[in-house]
Design a protein around this motif. Sequence first.
Motif, PDB file in Angstrom:
ATOM      1  N   ALA A 145       0.373  10.077  -1.506  1.00  0.00           N
ATOM      2  CA  ALA A 145      -0.433   8.945  -1.680  1.00  0.00           C
ATOM      3  C   ALA A 145      -1.724   9.381  -1.694  1.00  0.00           C
ATOM      4  O   ALA A 145      -2.745   8.981  -2.475  1.00  0.00           O
ATOM      5  CB  ALA A 145      -0.250   7.748  -1.130  1.00  0.00           C
ATOM      6  N   VAL A 146      -2.406  10.244  -0.901  1.00  0.00           N
ATOM      7  CA  VAL A 146      -3.579  10.639  -0.487  1.00  0.00           C
ATOM      8  C   VAL A 146      -4.061  11.844  -1.007  1.00  0.00           C
ATOM      9  O   VAL A 146      -5.349  12.320  -0.844  1.00  0.00           O
ATOM     10  CB  VAL A 146      -3.723  10.654   0.957  1.00  0.00           C
ATOM     11  CG1 VAL A 146      -3.524   9.234   1.756  1.00  0.00           C
ATOM     12  CG2 VAL A 146      -3.130  11.676   1.823  1.00  0.00           C
ATOM     13  N   ILE A 171       0.811  -1.071  -0.136  1.00  0.00           N
ATOM     14  CA  ILE A 171       0.082  -0.062   0.145  1.00  0.00           C
ATOM     15  C   ILE A 171       0.978   1.178   0.013  1.00  0.00           C
ATOM     16  O   ILE A 171       1.786   1.187   0.827  1.00  0.00           O
ATOM     17  CB  ILE A 171      -0.940   0.023   1.278  1.00  0.00           C
ATOM     18  CG1 ILE A 171      -1.646  -1.280   1.176  1.00  0.00           C
ATOM     19  CG2 ILE A 171      -1.689   1.209   1.347  1.00  0.00           C
ATOM     20  CD1 ILE A 171      -2.446  -1.487   2.629  1.00  0.00           C
ATOM     21  N   PRO A 172       0.581   2.209  -0.614  1.00  0.00           N
ATOM     22  CA  PRO A 172       1.338   3.420  -0.771  1.00  0.00           C
ATOM     23  C   PRO A 172       1.176   4.316   0.528  1.00  0.00           C
ATOM     24  O   PRO A 172      -0.229   4.194   0.957  1.00  0.00           O
ATOM     25  CB  PRO A 172       0.926   4.352  -2.167  1.00  0.00           C
ATOM     26  CG  PRO A 172      -0.257   3.709  -2.429  1.00  0.00           C
ATOM     27  CD  PRO A 172      -0.452   2.201  -1.933  1.00  0.00           C
ATOM     28  N   THR A 173       2.173   5.020   0.962  1.00  0.00           N
ATOM     29  CA  THR A 173       2.078   5.763   2.123  1.00  0.00           C
ATOM     30  C   THR A 173       2.664   7.269   1.868  1.00  0.00           C
ATOM     31  O   THR A 173       3.394   7.289   0.904  1.00  0.00           O
ATOM     32  CB  THR A 173       2.671   5.240   3.339  1.00  0.00           C
ATOM     33  OG1 THR A 173       3.946   5.081   3.081  1.00  0.00           O
ATOM     34  CG2 THR A 173       2.077   4.082   3.699  1.00  0.00           C
ATOM     35  N   GLY A 174       2.189   8.155   2.802  1.00  0.00           N
ATOM     36  CA  GLY A 174       2.610   9.529   2.691  1.00  0.00           C
ATOM     37  C   GLY A 174       1.791  10.461   1.885  1.00  0.00           C
ATOM     38  O   GLY A 174       0.662  10.050   1.475  1.00  0.00           O
ATOM     39  N   LYS A 175       2.061  11.808   2.171  1.00  0.00           N
ATOM     40  CA  LYS A 175       1.182  12.828   1.786  1.00  0.00           C
ATOM     41  C   LYS A 175       0.546  12.809   0.135  1.00  0.00           C
ATOM     42  O   LYS A 175      -0.666  12.960  -0.143  1.00  0.00           O
ATOM     43  CB  LYS A 175       1.339  14.124   2.020  1.00  0.00           C
ATOM     44  CG  LYS A 175       1.381  14.455   3.358  1.00  0.00           C
ATOM     45  CD  LYS A 175       0.972  16.051   3.847  1.00  0.00           C
ATOM     46  CE  LYS A 175       0.779  16.213   5.493  1.00  0.00           C
ATOM     47  NZ  LYS A 175       1.953  16.859   5.872  1.00  0.00           N
TER      48      LYS A 175
END
Lengths: 161, 161
Positions: free
Chosen positions: A128-129, A122-126
Amino acid sequence: MNPLFTARTSVEQVEEGLFLAPKFDCNGLIPVVTTDFNTGEVLMHAYMNEEALVKTIETGEAHYYSRSRQQLWHKGQSSGLVQKVAQLTIDDDQDCLWMQVIIAGSGASCHVGYRSCFYRRIPTGKSAVSSQQPLQLTFTETEKTFDPKAVYGDTPNPTQL
Amino acid sequence: MNPLFTARTSVEQVEEGLFLAPKFDCNGLIPVVTTDFNTGEVLMHAYMNEEALVKTIETGEAHYYSRSRQQLWHKGQSSGLVQKVAQLTIDDDQDCLWMQVIIAGSGASCHVGYRSCFYRRIPTGKSAVSSQQPLQLTFTETEKTFDPKAVYGDTPNPTQL
């Protein structure tokens, strides 16, 4: 209660005590994290009921409780990929198990055919969202280690929607 | 549904698809296995609700849902032992997460003071069960990495009997 288990009488006894006092949830199950003893990789997350835990301890081979089939599940009985228990530990409040295993054959554990059940990142970090769009996964395994159709045939798939 | 997630429409899409379609249980929770990115050791087993998962993805720091306190739990807020997410993966049927973390400070994760929550080994094999006596555990960690009283003070202990 099974004579191998001890009653849970205090927080201190559960956390610091020398006796096995497992807590099964309201469905009679305890979660189990299974890792590869040699690589440390998390292979699967499953559940045991009392019978499965006692069988695992007694035989030194992983037994789970299949929630989809609602029965005792001797891992590897269909596929041959039996899991030999190298080390079994329980957590602080004794409501979860960590089982380190050595696997026969190809070393796979996942019914989809991959080595581990955890094959997508799953991608993470600002970044990504930020767009608030559906998150896209990345495969961490690209080759299946066996053909599930050849191994399991017409056995119902355990994945529930 | 959160715009970051995708609806679960088929077994194939859930198992082989490229989009995050997590399954939360009847309590709105998904189990999480947390391991140390550097050592591979299983540190803890906990749960996230939708809010905790989104916060974890967005900030890159582990957020859980505390079942005992019934609230969002930013791990390390009391103890300073924040968990930075190195890799987050989801399993085949997307109902469990594996999170590899790097921990600040002493590297501990367990509220009892040990590095891992899994600090006691269960004996296995026929000899362990033959007498049908309570099973005796062996500590795999002998030294606490911090003093829980000094760190948590009078905060209620999360262990439930």
